[in-house]
Design an enzyme around this catalytic site. Structure first.
Site, mmCIF file in Angstrom:
data_model
loop_
_atom_site.group_PDB
_atom_site.id
_atom_site.type_symbol
_atom_site.label_atom_id
_atom_site.label_comp_id
_atom_site.label_asym_id
_atom_site.label_seq_id
_atom_site.Cartn_x
_atom_site.Cartn_y
_atom_site.Cartn_z
ATOM 1 N N ASN A 277 -5.795 8.869 -48.196
ATOM 2 C CA ASN A 277 -7.210 8.738 -48.539
ATOM 3 C C ASN A 277 -7.528 7.267 -48.768
ATOM 4 O O ASN A 277 -6.664 6.491 -49.178
ATOM 5 C CB ASN A 277 -7.516 9.525 -49.826
ATOM 6 C CG ASN A 277 -8.982 9.451 -50.211
ATOM 7 O OD1 ASN A 277 -9.877 9.573 -49.363
ATOM 8 N ND2 ASN A 277 -9.261 9.236 -51.486
ATOM 9 N N SER B 142 -17.346 5.234 -40.706
ATOM 10 C CA SER B 142 -16.905 3.921 -40.216
ATOM 11 C C SER B 142 -15.392 3.749 -40.347
ATOM 12 O O SER B 142 -14.755 3.119 -39.500
ATOM 13 C CB SER B 142 -17.657 2.785 -40.924
ATOM 14 O OG SER B 142 -17.229 2.648 -42.258
ATOM 15 N N HIS C 281 -10.156 4.827 -50.923
ATOM 16 C CA HIS C 281 -11.110 4.862 -52.034
ATOM 17 C C HIS C 281 -11.607 3.441 -52.305
ATOM 18 O O HIS C 281 -10.802 2.506 -52.347
ATOM 19 C CB HIS C 281 -10.443 5.448 -53.286
ATOM 20 C CG HIS C 281 -11.387 5.559 -54.432
ATOM 21 N ND1 HIS C 281 -12.366 6.533 -54.502
ATOM 22 C CD2 HIS C 281 -11.556 4.779 -55.537
ATOM 23 C CE1 HIS C 281 -13.071 6.365 -55.603
ATOM 24 N NE2 HIS C 281 -12.604 5.311 -56.251
HETATM 25 C C1 GRF Z 1 -15.934 4.561 -47.987
HETATM 26 O O1 GRF Z 1 -16.394 3.594 -48.884
HETATM 27 C C2 GRF Z 1 -14.693 5.240 -48.510
HETATM 28 O O2 GRF Z 1 -13.867 4.392 -49.225
HETATM 29 C C3 GRF Z 1 -15.275 6.288 -49.413
HETATM 30 O O3 GRF Z 1 -16.418 6.749 -48.758
HETATM 31 C C4 GRF Z 1 -16.915 5.728 -47.887
HETATM 32 C C5 GRF Z 1 -16.978 6.300 -46.520
HETATM 33 O O4 GRF Z 1 -17.514 5.427 -45.583
HETATM 34 N N1 GRF Z 1 -14.279 7.298 -49.712
HETATM 35 P P1 GRF Z 1 -17.365 5.754 -44.032
HETATM 36 O O5 GRF Z 1 -17.904 7.174 -43.831
HETATM 37 O O6 GRF Z 1 -15.918 5.643 -43.677
HETATM 38 O O7 GRF Z 1 -18.220 4.747 -43.326
#
Ligand code: GRF
Length: 205
Positions: free
Chosen positions: A106, A12, A108
């Site tokens: 990145n 997403s 997080h």
């Molecule tokens: C997100 O919460 C991101 O912060 C973490 O993994 C999740 C990935 O979600 N690192 P998506 O694949 O971007 O929907």
């Protein structure tokens, strides 16, 4: 600027970045999406949005370093200048960071340096935090470290479950990841020690 995205899951955040590039909010182009997982929803979503997407299997490469060299080769072949990790679950090695020093971001789902690693939202909930959030940072060798580009906080409500907190944070992730990448592409960011500062008069991209 050409962007490469690495994703292991649903994608997403990747989708938010691709959409923002497509509608001009970010003056850049997502050149390629790579995943270490064949089943990652991100691959399908990227292709649906007209972005080239590939699975690279870590098992086809003898070591983490060899796998990272293969990733770098594909990214360089696509002329990538900025790499965005978006739910990418593998640790990156020196081999990966070297060629893209200072050019890997990145996202997080915690207010770093609190709760690095897996299940950050659950960790915040179990700790009893009243505020949680997310962080965009420049990638360094140590996991979930590196200078912070943007953070957003959300309240933790009494009735929250992991699911409701994850959803509240995710909305902010999409917002600050897009804005962080926009600032990077626009040349607005400078790293001063551990601090990422915005320059008053950025060069035109
Ligand atoms: C997100 O919460 C991101 O912060 C973490 O993994 C999740 C990935 O979600 N690192 P998506 O694949 O971007 O929907």
């Amino acid at each position: 600027m050409r962007i490469g995205i690495l994703a292991s899951g649903r994608g997403s955040n990747m989708e938010a970045l691709i959409e923002a590039c497509r509608d001009g909010r970010i003056p850049a182009q997502v050149a390629v999406v790579l995943s270490d997982r064949a089943a990652a929803g991100a691959l399908e979503t990227a292709r649906r949005l007209g972005v080239e997407a590939h699975h690279l299997n870590p098992r086809d490469h003898g070591s983490r370093e060899a796998f990272d060299r293969a990733l770098v080769a594909v990214l360089q072949r696509h002329g990538v200048e900025l790499v965005c990790l978006a739910g990418y679950m593998k640790l990156v090695s020196r081999e990966f960071i070297g060629p893209f020093q200072g050019r890997i971001l990145n996202i997080h789902p915690s207010l770093l340096p609190a709760f690095p690693g897996l299940d950050a939202q659950r960790q915040a909930l179990e700790y009893g935090c009243k505020v949680a959030g997310c962080t965009v940072h420049i990638v360094e060798l140590e996991m979930d470290s590196g200078p912070i580009v943007m953070q957003a906080a959300v309240p933790v409500r009494d009735g929250d479950t992991e699911q409701t907190l994850v959803a509240r944070i995710l909305e902010e992730e999409h917002r600050i990841y897009v804005e962080s990448v926009r600032r990077f592409v626009a040349g607005e960011l400078r790293v001063v020690g551990r601090r990422v500062v915005r320059v008053a008069d950025p060069p035109r991209p």
